[in-house]
Design an enzyme around this catalytic site. Structure first.
Site, PDB file in Angstrom:
ATOM      1  N   GLU A 211       0.877  -1.175   0.000  1.00 24.81           N
ATOM      2  CA  GLU A 211       0.000   0.000   0.000  1.00 24.81           C
ATOM      3  C   GLU A 211       0.911   1.221   0.000  1.00 24.81           C
ATOM      4  OE1 GLU A 211      -2.955  -0.259  -0.597  1.00 24.81           O
ATOM      5  OE2 GLU A 211      -3.354  -2.359  -0.150  1.00 24.81           O
ATOM      6  N   CYS A 245      -1.862   9.112   2.665  1.00 20.05           N
ATOM      7  CA  CYS A 245      -1.449   8.558   1.369  1.00 20.05           C
ATOM      8  C   CYS A 245      -2.463   8.815   0.272  1.00 20.05           C
ATOM      9  CB  CYS A 245      -1.153   7.063   1.494  1.00 20.05           C
ATOM     10  SG  CYS A 245      -2.582   6.067   1.996  1.00 20.05           S
TER      11      CYS A 245
END
Length: 470
Positions: A211, A245
């Site tokens: 991720e 993110c």
């Protein structure tokens, strides 16, 4: 490395000695984590604030604890159904055999978590593999030492070391951790570090979920309500001071609407954060090095002639309070293409605005760059929306808002290309940490006997029949 290896070996042995973990035991692990959060949530929030400098308990409740509680609740509700064998249709040429997919734990899962959401991203990724029957080793970030130490202490009180354990240490420990022969390795962090993690895992043929991040675009269509779009973009960008993110990394806007958007942005920032300096709900930049990097990005943009727009009560030059490291939000208009601001993931409260002549130009701009972790689109023109959805590829999308797709329990969350691979959340996450074992049970009479050698006339007739049936 000896203690690290000993801990891994203990978990590995336990996973091989008892490869099938009863549902009751899996549910108990989820409930133990749930009780940990319920009992120690305030203490963990205090540790998070100690690591950041400024980060209110309310922000940690929204950004970390709420997400975790929803995840654990879903696991408790759905685990039994997700764990059942799945019967599949058997084709004519194999009948009367029966077949199913049996879902089993992989074994030992390693998790390397980042610093930006040190609670959500340290306990969320382990929760699903634990529910799937795996053993888990967690390496939290050394950049949030208070949170990491408290998690290690609390998890050791609730879980046996061969069940769920925390390994603390610096980047060298993280490198050794990634080199262990896990049955699966889960990493959240930057693309640069993700490459190293993937290389270390490849030596053991360890499958990975990465991720990562990158530059998530936000398209404001000509049909969008600028006030609403600016407010929702500001919230998504400034949550955790942009250290997210999937935060919007840049805005693609119809040419000529830059000033209108900037004014709407200023009003939105003022509404969300009436003051910046000392506001407990506006997080600090985690460390001095990260802060200096953000200052350098802004200074390069300013030196190149870009216009910096801030909220009315913010200082003329974006800077942080020396003690709090709270960096004022900044909109950057007219950023030149070669600036670091447009090349690197920003990971802070700075938002470039890029004018486009039309939606085709916006699509071309996005497609000329690495595929993003998230994409955001604002507007009411559904045809324009669907063109963007069809002609761009990203990990996930939220339409007319930001961040919210990550909060949907039943949507997979993950990247694509340089923004990562593999999805978790919901059933997709459960299956990511599960071996889907194919099982075929042959009947007393096997159709396979019809194609045994020697291959003669009977074989040719059977092949002809199978072609017809196929």
């Amino acid at each position: 490395m000896t203690d690290l290896r000993s801990l891994f070996d203990a978990q590995h042995r336990a996973s091989r000695d008892a490869p099938e973990v009863p549902i009751a035991q899996r549910l108990d692990r989820v409930r133990r984590m749930q009780r940990l959060l319920d009992g120690q949530g305030p203490a963990i929030a205090a540790a998070v604030e100690a690591d950041f400098g400024v980060r209110s308990a309310s922000l940690t409740e929204v950004a970390d604890l709420l997400v975790l509680r929803n995840l654990l609740g879903q696991l408790l509700r759905r685990l039994e159904a997700w764990s059942r064998r799945v019967h599949v249709h058997t084709p004519m040429q194999l009948k009367p055999a029966r077949a199913w997919v049996q879902r089993q734990p992989l074994g030992v899962v390693g998790v390397i978590s980042p610093w930006n959401y040190p609670l959500q991203l340290s306990l969320g990724p382990p929760a699903t593999p634990l529910a799937a029957g795996n053993r888990v080793m967690l390496k939290p970030s050394e950049l949030t030492p208070a949170t990491s130490a408290l998690l290690a202490e609390l998890i050791a009180q609730v879980f046996a070391p061969d069940e769920f354990a925390v390994v603390q240490g610096n980047a060298e420990v993280a490198s050794q951790f990634a080199s262990l022969p896990f049955d699966h390795l889960f990493f959240t962090g930057s693309t640069a570090v993700g490459r190293k993690v993937a290389q270390a895992a490849a030596a053991n043929l360890t499958p990975t979920t990465l991720e990562l991040g990158g530059k998530s675009p936000c398209i404001v269509d000509a049909s969008a309500d600028l006030e609403q779009a600016a407010l929702r973009i500001a919230h998504g960008k400034l949550l955790n001071a942009g250290q997210t993110c999937i935060a919007p990394d840049y805005v693609l806007l119809p040419r000529g609407r830059e000033d209108a958007f900037a004014a709407a942005w200023q009003r939105a920032v003022t509404r969300l954060f009436p003051r910046i300096d000392g506001n407990p709900d506006y997080a600090s930049i985690l460390g001095q090095g990260h802060l200096e990097r953000l200052h350098a990005l802004l200074q390069q943009a300013r030196d190149s002639g870009a216009r910096i727009v801030q909220a009315p009560d913010a200082p003329d030059t974006p800077q942080a309070n020396a003690g709090s490291r709270q960096l004022a939000p900044a909109l950057v208009i007219g950023a030149a293409d070669g600036l670091r601001l447009l090349q690197e993931e920003i990971f802070g409260p700075i938002l470039p605005v890029l004018p486009c002549d039309d939606s085709e130009e916006a699509i071309r701009y996005i497609n000329a760059r690495p595929r993003p972790l998230a994409l955001y689109w604002f507007g009411t023109d559904t045809a324009a929306r669907d063109r963007v959805l069809a002609r761009t590829v990203s990990g996930g999308v939220t339409v007319n808002d930001t961040l919210m797709h990550i909060a949907h329990d039943n949507l997979p969350f993950g990247g694509v290309g340089e923004s990562g691979w593999g999805a978790y959340h919901g059933e997709a996450g459960f299956l990511r940490f599960t071996q889907q074992k194919a099982v075929l049970v042959q009947s007393r009479w096997s159709a396979g006997a019809l194609i045994y050698p020697p291959y003669g006339e009977r074989f040719r007739r059977m092949m002809k029949l199978l072609r017809v049936l196929g």
